[in-house]
Design a protein around this motif. Structure first.
Motif, mmCIF file in Angstrom:
data_model
loop_
_atom_site.group_PDB
_atom_site.id
_atom_site.type_symbol
_atom_site.label_atom_id
_atom_site.label_comp_id
_atom_site.label_asym_id
_atom_site.label_seq_id
_atom_site.Cartn_x
_atom_site.Cartn_y
_atom_site.Cartn_z
ATOM 1 N N UNK A 196 -106.246 -5.754 7.975
ATOM 2 C CA UNK A 196 -106.801 -4.583 8.648
ATOM 3 C C UNK A 196 -106.928 -3.422 7.660
ATOM 4 N N UNK A 197 -107.822 -2.477 7.934
ATOM 5 C CA UNK A 197 -107.904 -1.270 7.100
ATOM 6 C C UNK A 197 -106.597 -0.478 7.197
ATOM 7 N N UNK A 198 -106.382 0.428 6.261
ATOM 8 C CA UNK A 198 -105.201 1.291 6.301
ATOM 9 C C UNK A 198 -105.379 2.356 7.388
ATOM 10 N N UNK A 199 -104.277 2.888 7.876
ATOM 11 C CA UNK A 199 -104.330 3.949 8.872
ATOM 12 C C UNK A 199 -103.657 3.530 10.167
ATOM 13 N N UNK A 200 -103.136 4.515 10.901
ATOM 14 C CA UNK A 200 -102.394 4.187 12.120
ATOM 15 C C UNK A 200 -103.291 3.851 13.307
ATOM 16 N N UNK A 201 -104.598 4.003 13.171
ATOM 17 C CA UNK A 201 -105.522 3.613 14.230
ATOM 18 C C UNK A 201 -106.521 2.571 13.714
ATOM 19 N N UNK A 202 -106.018 1.711 12.839
ATOM 20 C CA UNK A 202 -106.864 0.713 12.204
ATOM 21 C C UNK A 202 -107.378 -0.296 13.221
ATOM 22 N N UNK A 203 -108.649 -0.644 13.093
ATOM 23 C CA UNK A 203 -109.263 -1.652 13.959
ATOM 24 C C UNK A 203 -110.376 -2.344 13.178
#
Length: 313
Positions: free
Chosen positions: A65-72
């Motif tokens: 998944x991409x980085x970040x806390x809202x990755x989708x």
């Protein structure tokens, strides 16, 4: 459906577009995205392979998944896998696409072209668990059955050795990875034409015997399909011929369906992507009759089933 139905070492192509959980993500599609750098690393037409004994598809390059806390990720997958995709036009809209082709001279070899459409998954939803991608059929299916309600005929060792279909159909084109749409130029392929003399041909080298259906029992026992044709949904069938072999080894051609636009009682065989249309052929010593009798489908969607009675010569 279960990936093991595709066969060992079958490959599925997978794309993944970076997205944001709860975001708009309207541009995360196979129309607006085309450049490799717009897709997630290791998710630009990445081949995933079914290997017998493994629950999950196998890939040489691991996707994340991409980085970040809202990755989708917005996933798009298709079958069968090809190394090169291209941009093609579908009724005025351009989308990423893969080629498709019918095997006109041996319909047993035609691939079941499938796609997923968009599957949006957030990391918070799946974490490190495997992601389920549901494949859908891009084509329609014509199932042909062969049975008799005559015990005498059932005991006479008739079997079917091939099926020939004449139709206005697309032989090849492109499948949109956005929504499974098929592009093609329709042409007539018929029995005795110079390019495909057998029409759209389904050989049955070993033959398949007629199923006996007791006329006193309901529902009618039509048996398993003897042939299945994968066709674009807007195919127009003009005729269907069964080649039947008797117990002495002699083959006879029977035209079990012919489209006649001038006949007010004519039934036009229709198709819908992802659904099965059945032609149930009852061989018996009676005149031909046709009636619309039921419904069957790959998915929970309505389509038509036709019952035909044909006289043995």
């Amino acid at each position: 459906g279960p990936v093991n139905e595709l066969g060992n070492n079958a490959k599925i192509g997978v794309f993944g577009i970076p997205a944001v959980e709860g975001g708009d993500n309207s541009a995360c599609n196979m129309t607006d995205k085309s450049l490799r750098e717009e897709f997630q690393e290791n998710l630009y037409n990445e081949p995933y392979t079914y290997v017998s004994g493994y629950d999950n598809l196998q890939a040489a390059n691991k996707a994340r998944f991409p980085r970040g806390n809202k990755a989708a990720l917005a996933f798009y997958a298709y079958y069968p896998y090809v190394e090169t995709t291209s941009r093609q036009e579908f009724e005025g809209k351009v989308a990423m696409a893969v080629p498709w082709k019918l095997n006109i001279d041996d319909m047993r070899e035609t691939e079941d072209y499938m796609y997923t459409g968009q599957t949006l998954k957030a990391y918070s939803e799946v974490g490190g668990r495997p992601i389920h991608l549901q494949l859908k059929h891009a084509m329609a299916r014509l199932d042909l059955c062969f049975y008799t309600t005559s015990l005498k005929l059932a005991q006479s060792n008739y079997d079917i050795v091939s099926v020939q279909v004449s139709a206005l159909v697309g032989e090849s084109g492109y499948m949109s990875l956005e929504d499974g749409a098929l592009s093609f130029s329709p042409k007539f392929i018929g029995v005795n034409d110079p390019v495909h003399p057998n029409g759209i041909y389904y050989p049955i080298p070993d033959g398949i015997s007629m199923t006996y259906s007791d006329p006193k029992e309901m529902p009618v026992k039509t048996g398993n399909p003897v042939a299945s044709f994968l066709l674009p949904s807007n195919t127009v069938v003009s005729s269907v011929i069964y080649n039947v072999r008797d117990g002495w080894g002699n083959a006879q051609a029977y035209e079990v369906y012919r489209y006649n636009p001038n006949d007010p009682n004519n039934i036009n065989i229709s198709f819908k992507a992802g659904c099965i249309t059945k032609l149930q052929v009852n061989f018996q010593p009676k005149d031909v009759s046709i009636s619309n009798v039921g419904v069957d489908a790959w998915e929970a969607d309505k389509n038509k089933c036709y019952d035909v009675s044909i006289k043995i010569k």
